[in-house]
Design a protein around this motif. Structure first.
Motif, PDB file in Angstrom:
ATOM      1  N   GLY A 228      -8.217 -53.158 -19.082  1.00  0.00           N
ATOM      2  CA  GLY A 228      -9.327 -52.210 -19.012  1.00  0.00           C
ATOM      3  C   GLY A 228      -9.146 -50.968 -19.863  1.00  0.00           C
ATOM      4  O   GLY A 228      -9.957 -50.672 -20.737  1.00  0.00           O
ATOM      5  N   ASN A 229      -8.085 -50.226 -19.604  1.00  0.00           N
ATOM      6  CA  ASN A 229      -7.814 -48.976 -20.305  1.00  0.00           C
ATOM      7  C   ASN A 229      -8.978 -47.997 -20.193  1.00  0.00           C
ATOM      8  O   ASN A 229      -9.267 -47.232 -21.108  1.00  0.00           O
ATOM      9  N   SER A 230      -9.686 -48.031 -19.054  1.00  0.00           N
ATOM     10  CA  SER A 230     -10.783 -47.098 -18.817  1.00  0.00           C
ATOM     11  C   SER A 230     -10.920 -46.892 -17.319  1.00  0.00           C
ATOM     12  O   SER A 230     -10.485 -47.731 -16.513  1.00  0.00           O
ATOM     13  N   TYR A 231     -11.534 -45.783 -16.945  1.00  0.00           N
ATOM     14  CA  TYR A 231     -11.699 -45.479 -15.518  1.00  0.00           C
ATOM     15  C   TYR A 231     -12.548 -46.541 -14.832  1.00  0.00           C
ATOM     16  O   TYR A 231     -12.260 -46.944 -13.702  1.00  0.00           O
ATOM     17  N   GLY A 232     -13.589 -47.017 -15.513  1.00  0.00           N
ATOM     18  CA  GLY A 232     -14.464 -48.032 -14.935  1.00  0.00           C
ATOM     19  C   GLY A 232     -13.736 -49.329 -14.627  1.00  0.00           C
ATOM     20  O   GLY A 232     -13.933 -49.933 -13.568  1.00  0.00           O
ATOM     21  N   MET A 233     -12.881 -49.791 -15.547  1.00  0.00           N
ATOM     22  CA  MET A 233     -12.153 -51.034 -15.324  1.00  0.00           C
ATOM     23  C   MET A 233     -11.087 -50.874 -14.234  1.00  0.00           C
ATOM     24  O   MET A 233     -10.813 -51.809 -13.474  1.00  0.00           O
ATOM     25  N   VAL A 234     -10.492 -49.679 -14.169  1.00  0.00           N
ATOM     26  CA  VAL A 234      -9.545 -49.431 -13.084  1.00  0.00           C
ATOM     27  C   VAL A 234     -10.273 -49.491 -11.742  1.00  0.00           C
ATOM     28  O   VAL A 234      -9.769 -50.070 -10.774  1.00  0.00           O
ATOM     29  N   LEU A 235     -11.479 -48.926 -11.676  1.00  0.00           N
ATOM     30  CA  LEU A 235     -12.274 -49.010 -10.449  1.00  0.00           C
ATOM     31  C   LEU A 235     -12.558 -50.461 -10.076  1.00  0.00           C
ATOM     32  O   LEU A 235     -12.458 -50.843  -8.902  1.00  0.00           O
ATOM     33  N   LEU A 236     -12.921 -51.285 -11.075  1.00  0.00           N
ATOM     34  CA  LEU A 236     -13.165 -52.701 -10.813  1.00  0.00           C
ATOM     35  C   LEU A 236     -11.910 -53.359 -10.244  1.00  0.00           C
ATOM     36  O   LEU A 236     -11.991 -54.140  -9.279  1.00  0.00           O
ATOM     37  N   GLY A 237     -10.776 -53.050 -10.827  1.00  0.00           N
ATOM     38  CA  GLY A 237      -9.521 -53.591 -10.314  1.00  0.00           C
ATOM     39  C   GLY A 237      -9.242 -53.143  -8.891  1.00  0.00           C
ATOM     40  O   GLY A 237      -8.796 -53.932  -8.053  1.00  0.00           O
ATOM     41  N   MET A 238      -9.530 -51.882  -8.596  1.00  0.00           N
ATOM     42  CA  MET A 238      -9.319 -51.379  -7.245  1.00  0.00           C
ATOM     43  C   MET A 238     -10.196 -52.126  -6.238  1.00  0.00           C
ATOM     44  O   MET A 238      -9.760 -52.459  -5.122  1.00  0.00           O
ATOM     45  N   LEU A 239     -11.438 -52.392  -6.618  1.00  0.00           N
ATOM     46  CA  LEU A 239     -12.360 -53.090  -5.714  1.00  0.00           C
ATOM     47  C   LEU A 239     -11.864 -54.501  -5.412  1.00  0.00           C
ATOM     48  O   LEU A 239     -11.845 -54.943  -4.259  1.00  0.00           O
TER      49      LEU A 239
END
Length: 386
Positions: free
Chosen positions: A288-299
Motif C-alpha cells: 500500500g504505502n499509503s494511509y488508505g491501504m493501511v486502513l484497508l489492511g487494518m479492516l
C-alpha cells in the motif's frame, strides 16, 4: 443467580474490556515516549517493549490464577485484580523512569492475567451450548468496541501529552461495585483427585499453540503501525489511533457474527477463514504505502481476528471438563498473551535485514500457508473435530 440478566452480562463484558485496553491504549504514545527517553540505552526497544510487556506477566499469572480459582472459587481474587489494574496501569503518568514504568506495566499484566482468566471461566460456567457461543462472540465484540473507545481516546490524549492516556486505566475502579453486586460464585463440582486423572483431549494443546502463533503475527500491528504511518508522512497521533481502532471496529463486526458463522462452519474452517483475511491484510499493508491501504489492511486484519478469538475460546470451553475449566482457560490466556509478548522479540529482529514492507509481505505468505493447513486438515477429516 439468573445469568441472563443484563446486569450480569454487562458486568462480565466490562471486566472483559479491561483486557484489550491494557495492551493497546498507549499505542499512539509510543513515538513521543521514544523521544522523551532518548537518553536511555536501548530506549527504542524498551519503549516498544512497554506495549507488549504486560503480555509476559499476563501469561505467567493466568496459568497460576486458573489453578487457584479451580481450588478456591472464581471471585475471591477479582476485586484485588481490579485495584492492581488501576495502580499498575496509571504508572506511566506518575513515573519518570522508563524501567519503573515497565515495572508498572508488569503489575498491570498480573492483574489482567487474573481478571481475564476469571471472567472467561465465568462465561463458561454461566452459559452452555448456543448461549455460550453467542456470549463468547459478544464478549470479543464488546472488547473490540471498548478497544476502539480507548484507542481513540489514547490517540486524542496523546496529542496533549503522551502520559495522559495512562490515566484511562483508572476505569477498572468503576467496575468494582457492579462486580461485587451482580457476579455470584457458580456451583462447584468436587475437585479432581490424583486418582481421577481428569484431563482435556490432547487437541486442546494444538489450540493453545495456534492461539500463540496468531497473536505473534497479529501483534506486529499495534507495535509497528504507529512507526510505519509516521514513516509515510502521517504525523497526527489521532490519525494513528483511528487506524489501529479501525482494526478493532471490524473485529467487533465479525465477533458479533461469530455465532451465525459457527452454525455454518466448523472450528477449523473458521480458523482457515480468519488466517485468509489476515493474509490479505498484511499483503495490503506491504504493497500500500499509503494511509488508505493501511486502513484497508487494518479492516481485514480485524475481521480475521474477530473470528478467530471467540473460535478459540469456545473450542477450549467445549473441550475442558468443568473440574479443571479454570486451569485450561488459564492456559489459553497464558498462550494468548505469551504470543503478544513474544511478537516483538520474534519479529523485530527481522527488521535488521528486511524493510517493514518486506516483513509484512513475508508474514502475509506465512498466513496464506496457515490458511492452507486448516483447509487441508478439514478436507482430510471433515466430520471430526468440527
Amino acid at each position: 443467580m439468573n445469568s441472563e440478566t443484563w446486569q450480569v452480562k454487562a458486568t462480565l463484558l466490562l471486566v472483559s474490556s479491561l483486557t484489550i485496553m491494557s495492551m493497546i491504549t498507549i499505542s499512539a504514545s509510543l513515538p513521543d515516549m521514544t523521544t522523551t527517553f532518548s537518553k536511555v540505552p536501548n530506549h527504542v526497544a524498551l519503549v516498544k517493549l512497554s506495549l507488549s510487556f504486560p503480555g509476559l506477566f499476563i501469561a505467567l499469572s493466568a496459568i497460576v490464577a486458573g489453578i487457584i480459582i479451580d481450588k478456591t472459587g472464581r471471585l475471591k481474587l477479582l476485586g484485588i485484580a481490579l485495584v492492581l489494574y488501576a495502580i499498575g496501569g496509571t504508572s506511566g503518568y506518575w513515573l519518570n523512569n522508563l524501567y519503573a514504568i515497565l515495572a508498572g506495566r508488569a503489575l498491570l499484566g498480573i492483574s489482567v492475567g487474573i481478571s481475564m482468566t476469571i471472567v472467561t471461566t465465568l462465561v463458561a460456567d454461566y452459559y452452555q451450548g448456543k448461549a455460550r457461543q453467542k456470549f463468547a462472540g459478544l464478549q470479543i465484540a464488546v472488547m473490540s468496541l471498548g478497544g476502539i473507545l480507548f484507542i481513540t481516546l489514547g490517540g486524542i490524549l496523546a496529542d496533549i501529552d503522551w502520559r495522559v492516556p495512562f490515566l484511562l486505566y483508572l476505569f477498572s475502579l468503576l467496575i468494582l461495585p457492579p462486580a461485587f453486586l451482580f457476579l455470584k460464585e457458580p456451583q462447584r463440582m468436587s475437585r479432581p483427585t490424583v486418582k481421577s486423572k481428569i484431563k482435556s483431549p490432547g487437541i486442546i494443546w494444538l489450540i493453545f499453540g495456534n492461539v500463540m502463533l496468531m497473536w505473534i503475527i497479529f501483534f506486529i500491528i499495534p507495535v509497528q503501525i504507529p512507526f510505519y504511518l509516521k514513516s509515510i508522512g502521517v504525523e497526527k497521533n489521532t490519525m494513528i489511533g483511528i487506524a489501529i481502532a479501525s482494526s478493532t471496529l471490524f473485529s467487533a463486526v465479525s465477533s458479533f457474527s461469530y455465532s451465525r458463522i459457527k452454525d455454518l462452519l466448523g472450528f477449523r474452517q473458521i480458523f482457515g477463514l480468519g488466517y485468509f483475511l489476515m493474509a490479505l491484510a498484511f499483503i495490503a499493508i506491504a504493497f500500500g504505502n499509503s494511509y488508505g491501504m493501511v486502513l484497508l489492511g487494518m479492516l481485514l486484519a480485524g475481521l480475521g481476528m474477530g473470528l478467530m478469538i471467540p473460535n478459540a475460546n469456545v473450542w477450549v470451553m467445549q473441550l475442558a471438563p468443568q473440574e479443571i475449566r479454570g486451569q485450561e482457560i488459564g492456559r489459553l490466556t497464558t498462550f494468548w498473551f505469551f504470543g503478544q509478548f513474544l511478537s516483538p522479540l520474534v519479529l523485530l529482529p527481522f527488521l535488521d535485514y528486511f524493510t517493514l514492507d518486506q516483513l509484512f509481505y513475508g508474514l502475509g505468505i506465512v498466513l496464506f500457508g496457515l490458511t492452507l493447513i486448516f483447509i487441508i486438515w478439514y478436507w482430510v477429516k471433515p466430520r471430526q473435530l468440527r
